[in-house]
Write a protein that holds these residues in place. Structure first.
Motif, short mmCIF file in Angstrom:
data_model
loop_
_atom_site.label_atom_id
_atom_site.label_comp_id
_atom_site.label_asym_id
_atom_site.label_seq_id
_atom_site.Cartn_x
_atom_site.Cartn_y
_atom_site.Cartn_z
N SER A 29 13.80 -3.45 -14.10
CA SER A 29 13.27 -3.22 -12.74
C SER A 29 12.83 -1.84 -12.47
N GLN A 30 13.01 -0.75 -13.08
CA GLN A 30 12.42 0.40 -12.77
C GLN A 30 11.25 0.82 -13.65
N LEU A 31 10.66 -0.20 -14.50
CA LEU A 31 9.69 0.03 -15.36
C LEU A 31 8.30 0.45 -14.67
N PRO A 32 8.23 -0.46 -13.40
CA PRO A 32 6.96 -0.14 -12.65
C PRO A 32 6.95 1.00 -12.16
N GLU A 33 7.99 1.57 -11.60
CA GLU A 33 7.76 3.20 -11.12
C GLU A 33 7.80 4.06 -12.45
N VAL A 34 8.02 3.71 -13.42
CA VAL A 34 7.73 4.71 -14.64
C VAL A 34 6.45 4.70 -14.59
N MET A 35 5.68 3.60 -14.78
CA MET A 35 4.39 3.47 -15.22
C MET A 35 3.46 4.19 -14.09
N GLU A 36 3.93 4.10 -12.91
CA GLU A 36 3.14 4.57 -11.89
C GLU A 36 3.04 6.38 -12.01
N GLU A 37 4.45 6.81 -12.57
CA GLU A 37 4.46 7.99 -12.88
C GLU A 37 3.36 8.45 -14.10
N VAL A 38 3.48 7.54 -15.15
CA VAL A 38 2.62 7.86 -16.30
C VAL A 38 1.23 7.96 -15.79
N GLN A 39 0.74 7.11 -14.96
CA GLN A 39 -0.59 6.90 -14.23
C GLN A 39 -0.78 8.29 -13.44
N SER A 40 0.14 8.73 -12.76
CA SER A 40 -0.24 9.86 -11.93
C SER A 40 -0.40 11.31 -12.87
N VAL A 41 0.52 11.31 -13.92
CA VAL A 41 0.40 12.36 -15.06
C VAL A 41 -1.19 12.12 -15.64
N LEU A 42 -1.25 10.99 -16.27
CA LEU A 42 -2.78 10.76 -16.84
C LEU A 42 -4.05 11.28 -15.63
N ALA A 43 -3.84 10.74 -14.69
CA ALA A 43 -4.96 11.04 -13.50
C ALA A 43 -5.01 12.76 -13.39
N TRP A 44 -3.83 13.20 -13.46
CA TRP A 44 -3.92 14.77 -13.53
C TRP A 44 -4.76 15.36 -14.88
N VAL A 45 -4.41 14.99 -15.83
CA VAL A 45 -4.94 15.70 -16.91
C VAL A 45 -6.45 15.26 -17.00
N GLU A 46 -6.77 14.00 -16.63
CA GLU A 46 -8.04 13.78 -16.66
C GLU A 46 -8.86 14.70 -15.62
N ARG A 47 -8.29 14.75 -14.25
CA ARG A 47 -8.95 15.45 -13.19
C ARG A 47 -9.18 17.12 -13.70
N HIS A 48 -8.23 17.72 -14.48
CA HIS A 48 -8.15 18.81 -14.73
C HIS A 48 -8.25 19.21 -16.30
N SER A 49 -9.21 18.09 -17.07
CA SER A 49 -9.56 18.14 -18.17
C SER A 49 -10.22 19.58 -18.84
N PRO A 50 -9.74 20.04 -19.95
CA PRO A 50 -10.18 21.22 -20.42
C PRO A 50 -11.50 21.02 -21.45
N GLY A 51 -11.96 19.64 -21.38
CA GLY A 51 -13.01 19.51 -22.33
C GLY A 51 -12.81 17.87 -22.52
N PRO A 52 -13.46 17.37 -23.42
CA PRO A 52 -13.69 16.01 -23.65
C PRO A 52 -12.47 15.65 -24.33
N ARG A 53 -11.87 14.28 -24.25
CA ARG A 53 -10.69 13.79 -24.54
C ARG A 53 -11.15 13.15 -26.00
N GLY A 54 -10.06 13.24 -27.02
CA GLY A 54 -10.31 12.89 -28.38
C GLY A 54 -9.45 13.65 -29.34
N PRO A 55 -9.24 13.17 -30.51
CA PRO A 55 -8.13 13.77 -31.32
C PRO A 55 -8.80 15.07 -31.65
N LEU A 56 -7.67 16.12 -31.69
CA LEU A 56 -8.11 17.65 -31.75
C LEU A 56 -8.90 17.75 -33.04
N ASP A 57 -8.41 16.98 -34.27
CA ASP A 57 -9.31 17.47 -35.25
C ASP A 57 -10.51 16.81 -35.54
#
Length: 97
Positions: A29-57
């Protein structure tokens, strides 16, 4: 947005790169709220991206991986983010104060 479910665990490789695991274990019953938090965190990291996303190596500046596991009545969500240390610490500070 303060996080109500995800809890960050941080590790530093000693060379300026960090890993941040945001985890929560909840009932269905709490999973939708957790997934909303995940999406919020992902939106922040994409908005404040230090460069291209991808494996560091492979030349990426940051990356993220999401894992959802259900065992019985509980679902564990893990969002793992890797990237420059200062950037990741700014992420954690933004969501945890």
């Amino acid at each position: 947005m303060p996080l109500n479910y995800l809890i960050f665990d941080t590790s530093d490789d000693g060379e300026g790169t960090g890993t941040w695991d945001a985890m929560a274990s909840v009932r269905a019953s709490q999973l939708p709220e957790v997934m909303e938090e995940v999406q919020s965190v992902l939106a922040w990291v994409e908005r404040h991206s230090p460069g291209p996303r991808g494996p560091l190596d492979e030349g990426g500046a940051w990356d993220a991986d999401q894992l959802v596991q259900t065992e019985g009545d509980w679902t564990t969500v893990t969002l793992t983010i890797t990237g420059p240390w200062a950037w990741g610490e700014a992420l954690v500070a933004h969501f945890t104060g």
